[in-house]
Design a protein around this motif. Structure first.
Motif, PDB file in Angstrom:
ATOM      1  N   LYS A  42     188.648 117.652 100.356  1.00 24.91           N
ATOM      2  CA  LYS A  42     189.463 118.735 100.008  1.00 24.91           C
ATOM      3  C   LYS A  42     189.793 118.919  98.545  1.00 24.91           C
ATOM      4  O   LYS A  42     189.527 120.036  97.949  1.00 24.91           O
ATOM      5  CB  LYS A  42     190.945 118.679 100.848  1.00 24.91           C
ATOM      6  CG  LYS A  42     190.759 119.032 102.408  1.00 24.91           C
ATOM      7  CD  LYS A  42     191.948 118.654 102.967  1.00 24.91           C
ATOM      8  CE  LYS A  42     191.859 119.009 104.438  1.00 24.91           C
ATOM      9  NZ  LYS A  42     193.300 118.714 105.087  1.00 24.91           N
ATOM     10  N   GLU A  43     189.723 117.724  98.028  1.00 29.28           N
ATOM     11  CA  GLU A  43     190.128 117.793  96.462  1.00 29.28           C
ATOM     12  C   GLU A  43     188.616 118.380  95.906  1.00 29.28           C
ATOM     13  O   GLU A  43     188.632 119.172  94.756  1.00 29.28           O
ATOM     14  CB  GLU A  43     190.141 116.280  95.858  1.00 29.28           C
ATOM     15  CG  GLU A  43     191.498 115.769  96.097  1.00 29.28           C
ATOM     16  CD  GLU A  43     192.562 116.760  95.654  1.00 29.28           C
ATOM     17  OE1 GLU A  43     192.584 117.010  94.465  1.00 29.28           O
ATOM     18  OE2 GLU A  43     193.500 117.000  96.178  1.00 29.28           O
ATOM     19  N   LYS A  44     187.618 118.071  96.514  1.00 25.46           N
ATOM     20  CA  LYS A  44     186.330 118.542  95.713  1.00 25.46           C
ATOM     21  C   LYS A  44     186.242 120.072  95.946  1.00 25.46           C
ATOM     22  O   LYS A  44     185.650 120.781  95.340  1.00 25.46           O
ATOM     23  CB  LYS A  44     184.930 117.743  96.559  1.00 25.46           C
ATOM     24  CG  LYS A  44     183.745 118.146  95.908  1.00 25.46           C
ATOM     25  CD  LYS A  44     182.472 117.317  96.387  1.00 25.46           C
ATOM     26  CE  LYS A  44     181.286 117.799  95.993  1.00 25.46           C
ATOM     27  NZ  LYS A  44     180.028 117.474  96.608  1.00 25.46           N
ATOM     28  N   GLU A  45     186.703 120.483  97.138  1.00 26.41           N
ATOM     29  CA  GLU A  45     186.699 121.916  97.237  1.00 26.41           C
ATOM     30  C   GLU A  45     187.684 122.578  96.582  1.00 26.41           C
ATOM     31  O   GLU A  45     187.218 123.971  96.028  1.00 26.41           O
ATOM     32  CB  GLU A  45     187.118 122.206  98.727  1.00 26.41           C
ATOM     33  CG  GLU A  45     185.907 121.837  99.952  1.00 26.41           C
ATOM     34  CD  GLU A  45     184.596 122.495  99.866  1.00 26.41           C
ATOM     35  OE1 GLU A  45     184.736 123.574  99.789  1.00 26.41           O
ATOM     36  OE2 GLU A  45     183.601 121.545  99.749  1.00 26.41           O
ATOM     37  N   LYS A  46     188.430 122.250  96.004  1.00 25.26           N
ATOM     38  CA  LYS A  46     189.575 122.888  95.112  1.00 25.26           C
ATOM     39  C   LYS A  46     188.775 123.068  93.757  1.00 25.26           C
ATOM     40  O   LYS A  46     189.191 123.639  92.944  1.00 25.26           O
ATOM     41  CB  LYS A  46     190.826 121.848  94.890  1.00 25.26           C
ATOM     42  CG  LYS A  46     191.764 121.721  96.263  1.00 25.26           C
ATOM     43  CD  LYS A  46     192.977 121.045  95.788  1.00 25.26           C
ATOM     44  CE  LYS A  46     193.947 121.123  97.067  1.00 25.26           C
ATOM     45  NZ  LYS A  46     194.993 120.021  96.746  1.00 25.26           N
TER      46      LYS A  46
END
Length: 93
Positions: A42-46
């Motif tokens: 999720k952090e990477k997607e952000k």
């Protein structure tokens, strides 16, 4: 003799309980690891960059059909296709 069987049964149950408890601990550890991985994803997607892309309706429909066949969202399909093109270009260099 009956007491002996009860002791044996009790010991068997205790062993099974210990195994189940160990299994439960491993499952909890795996669950925690999965949560951490999901959080990282999720952090990477952000961090992904956003852009506006204008497409003709016919191209949009073709990509939408293809995305459905590949079980992807349209955005996911466009990203996949762009990644494939970039990788092919890298190979040619």
């Amino acid at each position: 003799m009956n007491n002996s069987m009860n002791d044996t049964e009790r010991k068997d149950l205790e062993k099974k309980e210990e195994k189940l408890q160990a299994r439960l601990e491993r499952l909890k550890a795996l669950e925690e690891e999965i949560k951490e991985r999901e959080k990282a994803v999720k952090e990477k997607e952000k961090t992904k960059k956003q852009m506006v892309l204008r497409l003709s309706p016919s191209l949009w429909n073709e990509i939408a059909k293809w995305a459905e066949e590949d079980f992807r969202s349209i955005n996911g399909q466009v990203e996949y296709l762009l990644s494939q093109c970039v990788n092919e270009r890298r190979k040619k260099r």
